[in-house]
Enzyme design. Sequence first.
Site, mmCIF file in Angstrom:
data_model
loop_
_atom_site.group_PDB
_atom_site.id
_atom_site.type_symbol
_atom_site.label_atom_id
_atom_site.label_comp_id
_atom_site.label_asym_id
_atom_site.label_seq_id
_atom_site.Cartn_x
_atom_site.Cartn_y
_atom_site.Cartn_z
ATOM 1 N N ASP A 1 0.922 -1.163 -0.088
ATOM 2 C CA ASP A 1 -0.373 -0.111 -0.087
ATOM 3 C C ASP A 1 0.859 2.061 -0.012
ATOM 4 O OD1 ASP A 1 -2.250 1.213 -0.212
ATOM 5 O OD2 ASP A 1 -3.318 0.996 1.904
ATOM 6 N N HIS B 1 2.829 2.963 -8.965
ATOM 7 C CA HIS B 1 2.487 1.810 -9.568
ATOM 8 C C HIS B 1 3.651 1.266 -9.824
ATOM 9 C CE1 HIS B 1 -1.568 2.124 -8.189
ATOM 10 N NE2 HIS B 1 -1.861 2.880 -8.708
ATOM 11 N N LEU C 1 12.121 -19.809 -3.620
ATOM 12 C CA LEU C 1 11.721 -19.439 -3.321
ATOM 13 C C LEU C 1 9.537 -19.525 -4.717
ATOM 14 C CD1 LEU C 1 9.580 -16.508 -2.033
ATOM 15 C CD2 LEU C 1 10.942 -14.992 -3.111
#
Length: 222
Positions: free
Chosen positions: A2, A19, A113
């Site tokens: 956020d 973004h 990962l």
Amino acid sequence: MDGNGRWASERGLPRRDGHRAGADSVGACVEACGDLGVEFLTLYAFSSENWKRPKAEVEALMRLLEAFLKEKTGEMKEKNVRLQAIGRLDLLPASCQKRLHRAIEETSENTGLTLVLALSYGSREEIIDGIKSVVRAVREGHIDEAMIDPDLFSKHLYTRYYPDPDLLIRTSGEMRISNFLLWQISYAEIYITKKLWPDFRHDDLKEAVADYQRRHRRYGGL
Ligand code: IPE
Ligand code: MG
């Protein structure tokens, strides 16, 4: 993840620039997780509620997602990252879905990962889908009602292949969960930082994990 919009407006830039800068934080955090030996990283990239944003912003986010996947799939393959996704993926634009499934497929054999992108994801929707799936299993006679318990229910969620998160990081100082993994975070440790997502990089992720390591988890015991 956020704070992209605030990061941009602080600089007098359009939101999409925030973004875009946020996408670089994704790369940095994936790398930090690799260094630390973190096995699963789930990123809340686009919520069910984010569809309510203006069309131009939704389109910019979808274009960014597609570009990110296009650009990073090779690197994920190289760095042994396995990409996965949760959410109502069928609602994403067709070209995004195609890219996404291709990236998932091309990294499926990787053993490092696991990077899970939550896309068009909402926890309440996931829980409702899970309930429907359990009801179906009972109706079709695969399970008996008496067998329904938290472990069984977990196996009917989008996250059935992943362990519950140990650590939940929220950036930009907001003190809320925003419909993210409500079932799965029952015992997650919460770390909230004022940093805006585009400013949250490698060392910030390491600091969050170091903070987590200083916690004493009791799971309701002593
Ligand atoms: C998060 O940043 C990015 C996504 C929802 C994809 P925001 O866009 O929510 O940024 P703020 O909250 O307006 O600063
Ligand atoms: Mg926000």
